[in-house]
Scaffold this motif. Structure first.
Motif, PDB file in Angstrom:
ATOM      1  N   THR A 119       0.312  -1.113   0.515  1.00 16.52           N
ATOM      2  CA  THR A 119       0.300  -0.132   0.266  1.00 16.52           C
ATOM      3  C   THR A 119       0.994   1.085  -0.003  1.00 16.52           C
ATOM      4  O   THR A 119       0.942   2.206  -0.118  1.00 16.52           O
ATOM      5  CB  THR A 119      -1.136  -0.063   0.876  1.00 16.52           C
ATOM      6  N   LEU A 120       1.764   1.397   0.602  1.00 12.57           N
ATOM      7  CA  LEU A 120       2.859   2.722   0.793  1.00 12.57           C
ATOM      8  C   LEU A 120       3.456   2.764  -0.379  1.00 12.57           C
ATOM      9  O   LEU A 120       3.745   3.804  -1.301  1.00 12.57           O
ATOM     10  CB  LEU A 120       3.834   1.982   2.263  1.00 12.57           C
ATOM     11  N   ALA A 121       4.123   1.699  -1.301  1.00 14.00           N
ATOM     12  CA  ALA A 121       4.942   1.478  -2.508  1.00 14.00           C
ATOM     13  C   ALA A 121       3.471   2.410  -3.498  1.00 14.00           C
ATOM     14  O   ALA A 121       4.387   3.217  -4.433  1.00 14.00           O
ATOM     15  CB  ALA A 121       5.401   0.405  -2.238  1.00 14.00           C
ATOM     16  N   SER A 122       2.344   1.661  -2.826  1.00 14.58           N
ATOM     17  CA  SER A 122       1.707   2.582  -4.445  1.00 14.58           C
ATOM     18  C   SER A 122       0.814   3.639  -4.535  1.00 14.58           C
ATOM     19  O   SER A 122       1.758   4.752  -4.957  1.00 14.58           O
ATOM     20  CB  SER A 122       0.275   1.481  -3.923  1.00 14.58           C
ATOM     21  N   LEU A 123       1.058   4.008  -3.130  1.00 15.14           N
ATOM     22  CA  LEU A 123       1.766   5.112  -2.935  1.00 15.14           C
ATOM     23  C   LEU A 123       2.387   6.436  -2.965  1.00 15.14           C
ATOM     24  O   LEU A 123       1.593   7.120  -3.793  1.00 15.14           O
ATOM     25  CB  LEU A 123       1.019   5.660  -1.310  1.00 15.14           C
ATOM     26  N   GLY A 124       3.183   5.515  -3.465  1.00 18.61           N
ATOM     27  CA  GLY A 124       4.419   6.592  -3.299  1.00 18.61           C
ATOM     28  C   GLY A 124       4.548   6.877  -5.197  1.00 18.61           C
ATOM     29  O   GLY A 124       5.201   7.354  -5.354  1.00 18.61           O
ATOM     30  N   GLY A 125       4.222   5.589  -5.534  1.00 17.03           N
ATOM     31  CA  GLY A 125       4.317   5.163  -7.359  1.00 17.03           C
ATOM     32  C   GLY A 125       3.181   6.287  -7.628  1.00 17.03           C
ATOM     33  O   GLY A 125       3.897   7.289  -8.668  1.00 17.03           O
ATOM     34  N   VAL A 136      11.608   2.271  -8.891  1.00 15.23           N
ATOM     35  CA  VAL A 136      11.844   2.076  -7.506  1.00 15.23           C
ATOM     36  C   VAL A 136      10.268   1.807  -6.790  1.00 15.23           C
ATOM     37  O   VAL A 136      10.201   0.561  -6.201  1.00 15.23           O
ATOM     38  CB  VAL A 136      12.372   3.035  -7.101  1.00 15.23           C
ATOM     39  N   ALA A 137       9.441   2.818  -7.133  1.00 15.56           N
ATOM     40  CA  ALA A 137       8.537   2.090  -6.454  1.00 15.56           C
ATOM     41  C   ALA A 137       7.804   0.840  -6.928  1.00 15.56           C
ATOM     42  O   ALA A 137       6.956   0.389  -6.307  1.00 15.56           O
ATOM     43  CB  ALA A 137       6.937   2.996  -6.996  1.00 15.56           C
ATOM     44  N   ARG A 138       7.499   0.777  -8.165  1.00 15.95           N
ATOM     45  CA  ARG A 138       7.174  -0.993  -8.151  1.00 15.95           C
ATOM     46  C   ARG A 138       7.607  -1.989  -7.844  1.00 15.95           C
ATOM     47  O   ARG A 138       7.576  -2.602  -7.777  1.00 15.95           O
ATOM     48  CB  ARG A 138       7.147  -0.824 -10.349  1.00 15.95           C
ATOM     49  N   ALA A 139       9.107  -2.062  -7.857  1.00 17.64           N
ATOM     50  CA  ALA A 139       9.968  -2.473  -7.276  1.00 17.64           C
ATOM     51  C   ALA A 139       9.812  -3.108  -5.969  1.00 17.64           C
ATOM     52  O   ALA A 139       9.296  -4.655  -5.751  1.00 17.64           O
ATOM     53  CB  ALA A 139      11.630  -2.251  -7.605  1.00 17.64           C
ATOM     54  N   VAL A 140       9.448  -2.164  -5.290  1.00 16.82           N
ATOM     55  CA  VAL A 140       8.986  -2.249  -3.611  1.00 16.82           C
ATOM     56  C   VAL A 140       7.655  -2.567  -3.648  1.00 16.82           C
ATOM     57  O   VAL A 140       7.464  -3.467  -2.939  1.00 16.82           O
ATOM     58  CB  VAL A 140       8.863  -0.536  -3.081  1.00 16.82           C
ATOM     59  N   GLN A 141       6.269  -2.172  -4.522  1.00 17.29           N
ATOM     60  CA  GLN A 141       5.391  -2.975  -5.276  1.00 17.29           C
ATOM     61  C   GLN A 141       5.863  -4.743  -4.472  1.00 17.29           C
ATOM     62  O   GLN A 141       4.502  -4.953  -4.481  1.00 17.29           O
ATOM     63  CB  GLN A 141       4.571  -2.325  -6.003  1.00 17.29           C
ATOM     64  N   ASN A 196      -6.266  10.036 -14.935  1.00 25.60           N
ATOM     65  CA  ASN A 196      -4.762  10.050 -15.527  1.00 25.60           C
ATOM     66  C   ASN A 196      -4.465   8.636 -14.444  1.00 25.60           C
ATOM     67  O   ASN A 196      -4.337   7.979 -13.880  1.00 25.60           O
ATOM     68  CB  ASN A 196      -3.921  11.440 -14.610  1.00 25.60           C
ATOM     69  N   TRP A 197      -2.901   8.416 -15.241  1.00 28.65           N
ATOM     70  CA  TRP A 197      -1.892   7.376 -14.764  1.00 28.65           C
ATOM     71  C   TRP A 197      -2.032   6.691 -13.652  1.00 28.65           C
ATOM     72  O   TRP A 197      -2.049   5.738 -13.037  1.00 28.65           O
ATOM     73  CB  TRP A 197      -1.155   6.899 -15.435  1.00 28.65           C
ATOM     74  N   ARG A 198      -1.739   7.856 -12.746  1.00 28.35           N
ATOM     75  CA  ARG A 198      -1.308   7.772 -11.382  1.00 28.35           C
ATOM     76  C   ARG A 198      -2.037   7.248 -10.979  1.00 28.35           C
ATOM     77  O   ARG A 198      -1.993   7.181  -9.359  1.00 28.35           O
ATOM     78  CB  ARG A 198      -0.982   9.184 -10.640  1.00 28.35           C
ATOM     79  N   TRP A 199      -3.180   6.887 -11.221  1.00 31.84           N
ATOM     80  CA  TRP A 199      -4.305   6.687  -9.992  1.00 31.84           C
ATOM     81  C   TRP A 199      -5.045   4.843 -10.675  1.00 31.84           C
ATOM     82  O   TRP A 199      -5.092   3.833  -9.674  1.00 31.84           O
ATOM     83  CB  TRP A 199      -6.230   7.175 -10.897  1.00 31.84           C
ATOM     84  N   VAL A 200      -4.031   4.409 -11.562  1.00 34.04           N
ATOM     85  CA  VAL A 200      -3.743   2.710 -11.745  1.00 34.04           C
ATOM     86  C   VAL A 200      -3.525   3.034 -10.371  1.00 34.04           C
ATOM     87  O   VAL A 200      -2.651   1.422 -10.140  1.00 34.04           O
ATOM     88  CB  VAL A 200      -2.604   2.740 -12.717  1.00 34.04           C
ATOM     89  N   LEU A 201      -1.889   3.257  -9.582  1.00 27.32           N
ATOM     90  CA  LEU A 201      -1.443   3.335  -8.463  1.00 27.32           C
ATOM     91  C   LEU A 201      -2.361   3.583  -7.226  1.00 27.32           C
ATOM     92  O   LEU A 201      -1.755   2.861  -5.955  1.00 27.32           O
ATOM     93  CB  LEU A 201       0.155   3.525  -8.426  1.00 27.32           C
ATOM     94  N   PHE A 202      -2.870   4.611  -6.987  1.00 24.08           N
ATOM     95  CA  PHE A 202      -3.412   5.216  -6.048  1.00 24.08           C
ATOM     96  C   PHE A 202      -4.602   4.427  -5.969  1.00 24.08           C
ATOM     97  O   PHE A 202      -5.035   4.498  -4.436  1.00 24.08           O
ATOM     98  CB  PHE A 202      -3.612   6.991  -6.287  1.00 24.08           C
ATOM     99  N   VAL A 203      -5.439   3.493  -6.581  1.00 25.35           N
ATOM    100  CA  VAL A 203      -6.501   3.033  -6.609  1.00 25.35           C
ATOM    101  C   VAL A 203      -6.556   2.293  -5.268  1.00 25.35           C
ATOM    102  O   VAL A 203      -6.964   1.850  -4.501  1.00 25.35           O
ATOM    103  CB  VAL A 203      -6.797   2.223  -7.620  1.00 25.35           C
ATOM    104  N   ASN A 204      -4.910   1.457  -5.097  1.00 24.50           N
ATOM    105  CA  ASN A 204      -4.679   0.140  -4.387  1.00 24.50           C
ATOM    106  C   ASN A 204      -4.565   0.897  -2.974  1.00 24.50           C
ATOM    107  O   ASN A 204      -4.464   0.410  -1.802  1.00 24.50           O
ATOM    108  CB  ASN A 204      -2.827   0.252  -4.657  1.00 24.50           C
ATOM    109  N   LEU A 212      -6.683  -4.167   5.418  1.00 26.98           N
ATOM    110  CA  LEU A 212      -5.817  -4.034   7.136  1.00 26.98           C
ATOM    111  C   LEU A 212      -6.770  -4.099   8.517  1.00 26.98           C
ATOM    112  O   LEU A 212      -6.289  -4.861   8.940  1.00 26.98           O
ATOM    113  CB  LEU A 212      -4.493  -2.182   6.802  1.00 26.98           C
ATOM    114  N   VAL A 213      -7.811  -3.247   7.947  1.00 27.73           N
ATOM    115  CA  VAL A 213      -8.243  -3.623   9.267  1.00 27.73           C
ATOM    116  C   VAL A 213      -9.129  -4.735   9.266  1.00 27.73           C
ATOM    117  O   VAL A 213      -9.199  -5.375  10.512  1.00 27.73           O
ATOM    118  CB  VAL A 213      -9.442  -2.259   8.939  1.00 27.73           C
ATOM    119  N   ALA A 214      -9.959  -4.863   8.187  1.00 29.98           N
ATOM    120  CA  ALA A 214     -10.713  -6.327   8.019  1.00 29.98           C
ATOM    121  C   ALA A 214      -9.595  -7.487   8.687  1.00 29.98           C
ATOM    122  O   ALA A 214      -9.590  -8.551   8.765  1.00 29.98           O
ATOM    123  CB  ALA A 214     -10.414  -6.926   6.694  1.00 29.98           C
TER     124      ALA A 214
END
Length: 527
Positions: A119-125, A136-141, A196-204, A212-214
């Motif tokens: 989740t954090l890597a998706s936010l960074g990407g 790098v963000a994709r690698a951490v993902q 835009n393309w950034r939301w393909v990562l933000f959606v996660n 995490l809650v569940a």
């Protein structure tokens, strides 16, 4: 390592469906559902399947957004490929460790750790401003996914009694895993076009937070088998990850240097040395990352071979078909995603059918049928041309490929995990995921290199750009079909299974998941 700490008893790493949380040997007071409360099977299944869906979705969701990423960040052609490969290499290279970590540290704990990192890597990407930051963000993902994905399958195996209940759960998981990659095209297309393309990562991010809650509410912790930190096979993890990453990198860099160049040959030799060192480590270490004895379970090796061929073929579809629809046919990202929608729909339908048939037929004939169907669909798809018709060259093939992939996924997991004891459940699930992702990473790197060279050759000989692109994509899909055809030979090595015993009458006491796997020799005899 306390190898026996996860055998016997009734906990087996999660609450067996129908039991109360906290009553099994695997329950832990540090987390999970409150003691004494029944855990609904659908809740465990929903958490595991949604997490797996998110991980698999991110393998393909970026494909449709690649042209937009290239324009926005000024990415090179090789950079685009690394947006895909950075994820798959990290994912494939560390899946074995992720699967073993679930057994050693506790399934729920590893699930949460992997989910948080993903989740954090998706936010960074999503906030990336340069090509390097995005890669790098994709690698951490990929690292987070490698820890998370095996835990989802292990939690299902340890939460559902062996037999019809587990088969249905694996069917849902298999449909999720298979359709997630195919649905990535339409989800990515919609997000790219609407936002835009950034939301393909933000959606996660919101999905990850909700999971995490569940996980805290639904999943029950298991006892880890790790008694000392030195029991963790660090040398094995480093050598296998380094060998796999270097192998893929060698193939990718052949776009700019020949196979016979000193640098390429040196890297290839280094990859071989690292993988050989991994085998040597596993033979000698008292707590191996991959106990080689696990391959005595007859379905595991053949199923992993099938998984590798399937991964390579599926990635050629996601990569080449989405690029063909947008760059040659002129589709928008959303329209390209919708054009591929028949594939995930057929995967879901086929998975449902296979779940009901696998008990009568066994996995082998179903896997062979799926491979034949997938091969036929890919070879048909490879006839695409610049002026080709969607209904002739895309719609029909993706339906047939979806039928094949949906048939393979459920049966492949069943074949790989049949008779494997619960203490090795994470390893078995990590192996099947690893094989598929290694096949995907190496297959995509090799096939895309060949296709790119073919396209460049056509351009040098004066072909129009769109004709050259279509020809390269066609060749890539054809090679993918040939790779999947080789998988048929591997499927024929799968053992036959005996017909199942008649279903017990309603109300009869079912065996728990742990009881079904206490005796490894008996499990082998029942394959």
């Amino acid at each position: 390592m306390r190898a026996d700490s996860d055998e016997g008893g009734s906990g087996e790493g999660g609450a067996v469906v129908g039991r109360t949380a906290g009553t099994g040997a695997g329950a832990s007071p540090e987390g999970g559902a409150p003691p004494g409360r029944r855990i609904p099977g659908w809740a465990v299944l929903a958490v595991c399947c949604l997490a797996q869906f998110m991980v698999v979705l991110d393998i393909s969701i970026v494909n449709v957004a690649l042209p937009s990423m290239q324009t926005d960040l000024g990415m090179t052609a090789s950079g685009l490929q690394w947006v895909v490969n950075a994820y798959t290499i990290a994912f494939a290279g560390l899946l074995l460790f992720g699967g073993r970590a679930a057994d050693l540290f506790g399934r729920r704990r590893v699930f949460v750790a992997g989910l948080a990192l993903f989740t954090l890597a998706s936010l960074g990407g999503g906030f990336a401003r340069t090509e390097a930051q995005l890669i790098v963000a994709r690698a951490v993902q990929g690292l987070g996914g490698a820890v998370l994905a095996p835990a989802t399958l292990t939690l299902l195996m340890t939460s559902f009694a062996e037999g019809r209940e587990r088969t249905r759960a694996l069917g849902a998981w298999g449909a999720t895993a298979a359709s997630g990659g195919a649905l990535g095209a339409i989800v990515g297309g919609a997000l790219t076009e609407v936002a835009n393309w950034r939301w393909v990562l933000f959606v996660n991010v919101p999905i990850g937070v909700a999971l995490l809650v569940a996980a805290r509410l639904v999943l029950v912790e298991s006892r880890g088998q790790l008694s000392r930190l030195r029991d963790l096979d660090i040398p094995g993890t480093v050598t296998v990850t380094g060998g796999l990453v270097l192998s893929v990198y060698v193939i990718v860099r052949t776009e700019s240097s020949s196979w016979t160049s000193p640098v390429t040959l040196g890297m290839l030799a280094g990859a071989v040395v690292l993988l050989a060192a991994f085998v040597a480590v596993e033979v000698t270490t008292p707590a191996p990352l991959v106990p080689l004895s696990v391959f005595r379970y007859p379905g595991l090796a053949a199923a992993n071979s099938v998984a590798a061929f399937l991964g390579a073929a599926m990635f050629t579809i996601f990569f080449f078909l989405t690029l063909f629809l947008q760059q040659v046919q002129g589709y928008s990202p959303l329209r390209a995603g919708v054009a591929m929608l028949p594939m995930p729909l057929m995967i879901i339908v086929a998975s449902r059918i296979v779940t009901r048939m696998i008990g009568r037929l066994g996995p082998r004939p179903i896997i062979v049928f799926g491979l034949v169907s997938g091969t036929a669909g890919l070879l048909w798809m490879s006839t695409i041309t610049r002026d080709g018709s969607y209904w002739v060259h895309v719609f029909g093939p993706v339906l047939i490929v979806g039928l094949g992939v949906g048939s393979i996924m459920v049966a492949m997991v069943a074949a790989a995990t049949a008779g494997v004891p619960m203490r090795l459940a994470g390893l078995a699930s990590g192996l099947i995921n690893t094989s598929r992702q290694i096949g995907a990473a190496i297959g995509l790197a090799a096939v895309s290199t060949i296709a790119t060279r073919h396209t460049d050759g056509r351009l040098r000989h004066g072909a129009a750009r769109l004709d050259a692109l279509a020809s390269g994509y066609s060749l890539g899909l054809f090679i993918g079909g040939c790779v999947l055809a080789v998988g048929i030979l591997a499927a024929l090595l799968l053992p036959r299974v005996r017909r199942p015993e008649p279903e017990p009458p309603l109300g009869a006491t079912e065996k728990t998941a742990s009881g079904a796997s206490d005796d490894e020799d008996q499990a082998l005899a029942e394959i």
